[in-house]
Structures are given as C-alpha cells and as structure tokens.
Write a protein that holds these residues in place. Structure first.
Motif, short mmCIF file in Angstrom:
data_model
loop_
_atom_site.label_atom_id
_atom_site.label_comp_id
_atom_site.label_asym_id
_atom_site.label_seq_id
_atom_site.Cartn_x
_atom_site.Cartn_y
_atom_site.Cartn_z
N THR A 58 0.84 -1.19 0.00
CA THR A 58 0.00 0.00 0.00
C THR A 58 0.87 1.24 0.00
O THR A 58 1.83 1.34 0.78
CB THR A 58 -0.92 0.02 1.23
OG1 THR A 58 -1.74 -1.15 1.23
CG2 THR A 58 -1.81 1.25 1.23
N ARG A 181 -6.45 2.08 5.79
CA ARG A 181 -5.54 2.49 4.72
C ARG A 181 -6.37 3.13 3.62
O ARG A 181 -7.61 3.07 3.64
CB ARG A 181 -4.78 1.28 4.18
CG ARG A 181 -5.68 0.24 3.53
CD ARG A 181 -4.91 -0.92 2.97
NE ARG A 181 -5.81 -1.86 2.29
CZ ARG A 181 -5.40 -2.87 1.55
NH1 ARG A 181 -4.09 -3.09 1.39
NH2 ARG A 181 -6.27 -3.67 0.96
N HIS A 208 -7.20 -0.67 -3.55
CA HIS A 208 -6.46 0.08 -2.54
C HIS A 208 -5.34 0.86 -3.21
O HIS A 208 -4.91 0.54 -4.32
CB HIS A 208 -5.91 -0.85 -1.45
CG HIS A 208 -4.75 -1.69 -1.88
ND1 HIS A 208 -4.88 -2.84 -2.62
CD2 HIS A 208 -3.40 -1.52 -1.68
CE1 HIS A 208 -3.68 -3.36 -2.85
NE2 HIS A 208 -2.76 -2.59 -2.29
N THR A 210 -1.96 2.17 -4.40
CA THR A 210 -0.64 1.58 -4.62
C THR A 210 0.36 2.56 -5.23
O THR A 210 1.51 2.20 -5.50
CB THR A 210 -0.72 0.32 -5.51
OG1 THR A 210 -1.48 0.65 -6.70
CG2 THR A 210 -1.42 -0.82 -4.78
#
Length: 213
Positions: A58, A181, A208, A210
């Motif tokens: 992440t 996150r 998510h 990156t």
C-alpha cells in the motif's frame, strides 16, 4: 435500490452505510431496447475477494483533495467526476442520467487517496445505451484505477476484487465500512435483470492505493 444511510464509525465515513440509488439501476436502455442486446458483463467467481486479496503493498496516504476524473484503462473508462450528496430521504444521490460519461463521488466522505474508504458510483446504462460503468463487471484483479485530483496529483489504485451482490443481501459494512488504509469502492448496478424492476443488485470493485503522482 434506494436505501437510507445509517451511521458507521471511522474518519470520513460518518454517513456512509448503504447502497447505490435506484436511479443507477433502472436499466432504462434494456427496458426500451432490450431485444437482442447483451446485458452488461458480470464478474466471475474468480474475481471475488480471496484470503490474500488486498495484501499487496500500500502506498502512503495522500492529503485530502477532491477528485476530478476517474480512469480505468482496462475497460476504457475516462470520465469526469461530480460530487454526490444524500437525498432528502437519506439515500445516495446519483449523477444526471442523461450524461452517460459522468461518474460521481461521495463528497461528504473520504477523498480518493486519503486514509479511509472513498466511494465512486455511476450508471451502467441510460435510456440511450451503455453508460460510464457498463463494463465494470469485466474488470479483473490487478487492474489499475487512476483518480485525478484537484490538487494536480493522481491517486493510483490496484483492484483487489470485483463482486456482485443481490440488493437484498448487500453487505453494507464490507462495502462502506471504515478502512485503516486508503481504499476505493467503485459501484454500479448489476446482477439479475428484470424488465419490470430493472437490475436486482450491484457490482462493486474493491481497490487500494498503490501509487501516486
């Protein structure tokens, strides 16, 4: 599928908890011109979340900034974003149906790229034909989603899963719950289709952060 929002804990998610509005899911194009026309693609079981989904690296969270555009190269999406609020009945508002290449984001919640769960939603079709997220169900794990931001940067997300839910069993907490996150959900209509009631569910993309540039 208009549903009222109930409150969930977590920064940027104080009001998020229910599903995309009925206006996204009426399937007006299929109602008017459904004969011989293929329905939107739906995700396969192979694209569902697995035990290792989302464990990729992440990127550090970005500061808050409203988004201006969403791009999903794998399915040819390149669309401006408009802010969405809640209607007087407490359900998520939707982009104007007549603007087929327009998506929306829930502007009272998390902005894409900051810590938490950001929400983007758009129509699958309208009375004239396919709309911005017609092909969302064809997206695969590992695909890239880019969200241009008004601060001049771009938040880059990687898809962890693509799932479809019946409206009666929509997992509010899983989709809209707070995240530790930077995460993104992209939502449109899908599932079974009825010419009397429209689409019976929703396609949800989980992603998510990156990268950023």
């Amino acid at each position: 599928m208009r549903r009222r929002f109930r409150r969930l804990g977590g920064p940027g998610n104080a009001a998020i908890a229910a599903v995309t509005a009925l206006a996204l899911c009426s399937g007006m194009w299929l109602l008017h011109d459904g004969a011989g026309t293929p329905a939107p693609p739906q995700p396969s079981a192979a694209q569902a979340r697995s035990g290792t989904a989302g464990h990729r690296t992440t990127a550090p969270a970005l500061p808050p900034s409203p988004p201006s555009r969403v791009r999903i190269p794998a399915i040819g999406v390149d669309a401006p974003l408009t802010g969405l609020g809640l209607t007087s009945t407490g359900s998520l508002d939707v982009p104007p149906a007549g603007r087929e290449n327009l998506a929306g984001w829930y502007e009272a919640g998390t902005t894409p790229g900051e810590t938490g769960t950001a929400i983007i939603a758009g129509h699958v079709d309208n009375a004239d034909g396919p709309a911005v997220f017609y092909s969302l169900g064809a997206l695969r794990k590992g695909a890239r989603i880019e969200v241009a931001r008004r601060d001049g940067g771009t938040a880059v997300f990687t898809v962890d899963a693509v799932e479809v839910y019946d409206a009666r069993h929509f997992p509010d907490e899983k989709v809209y719950g707070a995240a530790p996150r930077p995460e993104l959900r992209v939502i449109t209509c899908g599932g079974g289709y009825s010419r009397t009631t429209g689409y019976r569910g929703n396609v949800v993309v989980y992603a998510h952060l990156t990268g950023g540039r």
